[in-house]
Design a protein around this motif. Structure first.
Motif, short mmCIF file in Angstrom:
data_model
loop_
_atom_site.label_atom_id
_atom_site.label_comp_id
_atom_site.label_asym_id
_atom_site.label_seq_id
_atom_site.Cartn_x
_atom_site.Cartn_y
_atom_site.Cartn_z
N ARG A 238 -33.55 -53.62 -110.19
CA ARG A 238 -33.66 -54.72 -111.15
C ARG A 238 -34.98 -55.47 -111.07
NH1 ARG A 238 -28.26 -54.44 -109.80
NH2 ARG A 238 -26.84 -54.39 -111.61
N ASP A 239 -35.64 -55.41 -109.92
CA ASP A 239 -36.84 -56.22 -109.73
C ASP A 239 -37.94 -55.39 -109.09
OD1 ASP A 239 -35.65 -58.81 -110.55
OD2 ASP A 239 -34.43 -58.52 -108.76
N LEU A 240 -39.16 -55.63 -109.55
CA LEU A 240 -40.33 -54.99 -108.96
C LEU A 240 -40.80 -55.86 -107.81
CD1 LEU A 240 -42.27 -52.58 -109.42
CD2 LEU A 240 -43.72 -54.14 -110.73
N GLY A 241 -40.76 -55.28 -106.59
CA GLY A 241 -41.10 -56.06 -105.41
C GLY A 241 -42.52 -55.85 -104.94
N GLU A 242 -42.82 -56.33 -103.74
CA GLU A 242 -44.17 -56.25 -103.19
C GLU A 242 -44.31 -55.14 -102.15
OE1 GLU A 242 -46.88 -57.84 -104.08
OE2 GLU A 242 -45.83 -58.95 -105.65
N HIS B 288 -44.39 -51.74 -100.36
CA HIS B 288 -44.71 -50.43 -100.94
C HIS B 288 -43.55 -49.45 -100.83
CE1 HIS B 288 -47.25 -47.16 -102.33
NE2 HIS B 288 -46.85 -46.43 -101.32
N ASP B 289 -42.89 -49.43 -99.69
CA ASP B 289 -41.87 -48.39 -99.45
C ASP B 289 -40.58 -48.96 -98.90
OD1 ASP B 289 -42.85 -49.12 -97.01
OD2 ASP B 289 -43.19 -47.07 -96.28
N ALA B 290 -40.16 -50.10 -99.44
CA ALA B 290 -38.94 -50.73 -98.96
C ALA B 290 -38.23 -51.44 -100.10
CB ALA B 290 -39.26 -51.73 -97.84
N THR B 291 -36.94 -51.69 -99.91
CA THR B 291 -36.16 -52.49 -100.83
C THR B 291 -35.24 -53.40 -100.04
OG1 THR B 291 -34.49 -52.48 -102.58
CG2 THR B 291 -34.44 -50.63 -101.06
N GLY B 292 -35.10 -54.62 -100.52
CA GLY B 292 -34.20 -55.56 -99.86
C GLY B 292 -32.80 -55.55 -100.43
#
Length: 401
Positions: free
Chosen positions: A337-341, A343-347
């Motif tokens: 749903r969101d573009l994060g900061e 590079h190779d991770a998701t919260g």
């Protein structure tokens, strides 16, 4: 798709050993090595081991590969030079310009890969350039927003034809026409589109295009190619001068007159010897394959698969970034749903769980900027979509229980 074309893609799929291990949906990170390129590479290593390397044949392959890449993007061979990677190509182009203090560069720092960011900031520090970064909207950057940001001092605009995340296409031709009208140079990082999406430098009106060979060109790390429009290239001065980059005929060690050398015509002035022969031999065969099938046929096939995949994931209740396929779509489909900061991770714990389930099921993909990234090429087919869909359904059932 005509039956004959479908059979052709089925046959091509057999030339990529990596498909046997499960859905390979990660060309945005690196493509599968084409069997023809692997065979050429192994033959070269055998020659090196036996002491039977034919240097003249290697030079012939360099020029053949230069011509094949030029044909792929509808350029001329003299507009192509070899680099180490995308960063190297962008840096070579940028450093060859005659900068003045206060000259401006426009880019979207939030969407660009570091390969298309750091070279410009390095030049800014050296020459006193003004870097202006444009903010995206919902993970996308419209050409109109860039045009609105142009200032009298703007000298170069740097964009990606397809963003590495979220994988949206950019309207290069629209911006290219405006840049050409205003006399602004347009540099395109085409790492994510080359070999997958048809490229026509004339239609794009790009002044320079930088690519690497390990993604859509189905080859190895350590090689890139840089297109520079002939008229622009003739006005550039390379930082490094090599025998291969000067206008001297004869043997590769022919010295000529170093005190009064002339740069080689076009982009050849950026050539540095010796070349990365193993990588060139590998990509030569991949380029032959891509041209034999045809860029338009490849784009239609691969984007069709990606579109079907995006629709299937949406039907399964997953949040495809950007929604239903449209003009923004490419061969890259991202979930989240969101573009994060990072590079190779998701919260997002749910995405982490899904990622682990897919990897355990044999799917190759990556996490980029808080999103699960799936990317297709000519070796993919409908069975890959079905496998992922079945794994997603398993994961959803498990999550509900």
């Amino acid at each position: 798709m005509p039956l004959g074309q479908r059979v052709r893609f089925d046959d091509v799929r057999k030339s990529f050993n990596g498909v046997e291990s499960g859905p390979y949906l990660d060309v945005a990170a690196r493509g599968l090595l084409f069997e023809g390129g692997r065979a050429a590479l192994m033959a070269h290593l055998d020659d090196a081991a036996r002491g039977t390397t034919d240097k003249a044949a290697l030079f012939a392959s360099v020029e053949e590969t230069r011509g094949l890449f030029a044909a792929l993007i509808r350029a001329t061979p003299d507009e192509i030079t070899f680099t180490r990677n995308v960063t190297d190509g962008i840096a070579a182009f940028g450093a060859g310009l005659d900068w003045k203090v206060g000259d401006g560069v426009l880019l979207c720092e939030e969407l660009e890969h570091p390969a298309n960011i750091y070279p410009w900031f390095g030049l800014a520090r050296r020459f006193g350039l003004a870097i202006k970064t444009i903010a995206p909207v919902d993970g996308a950057l419209a050409a109109d927003r860039i045009v609105e940001a142009i200032e009298p001092s703007t000298r170069v605009i740097a964009v990606s034809s397809v963003s590495f995340a979220p994988g949206f296409r950019f309207a290069v031709a629209q911006l290219g026409a405006e840049c050409r009208r205003r006399g602004i140079l347009l540099l395109v990082d085409a790492a994510q589109s080359i070999g997958v999406i048809e490229t026509d430098v004339g239609a794009w009106q790009a002044d320079a295009i930088a690519v690497s060979t390990q993604k859509g060109l189905l080859s190895t790390y350590g090689l890139g190619m840089l297109y520079v429009r002939r008229e622009v290239a003739e006005a550039l001065t390379p930082v490094y001068i090599s025998r291969f980059g000067v206008d001297v005929t004869g043997h590769e060690a022919s010295r000529g007159d170093p005190a009064s050398f002339e740069c080689a015509p076009g982009a050849r002035r950026f050539d540095l010897g010796n070349y990365n022969y193993p990588a060139i031999l590998a990509v030569e065969q991949a380029l032959r394959l891509l041209l034999d099938i045809g860029p338009a046929a490849i784009e239609s096939r691969v984007l069709g698969l990606a579109s079907s995949f995006a629709d299937r994931m949406l039907d399964l209740g997953l949040p495809v970034f950007g929604g239903r396929p449209g003009q923004h779509s490419s061969h890259i489909v991202t979930i989240g749903r969101d573009l994060g900061e990072d590079h190779d991770a998701t919260g997002d714990p749910a995405l982490v769980s899904l990622y682990r389930h897919l990897v355990a099921g044999g799917v190759r993909l990556t996490i980029r900027r808080n999103l699960l990234r799936f990317s297709f090429h000519l070796y993919n087919d409908e069975s890959d979509i079905m496998t992922v869909a079945e794994l997603v359904e398993q994961w959803r059932r498990s999550a509900r229980s």
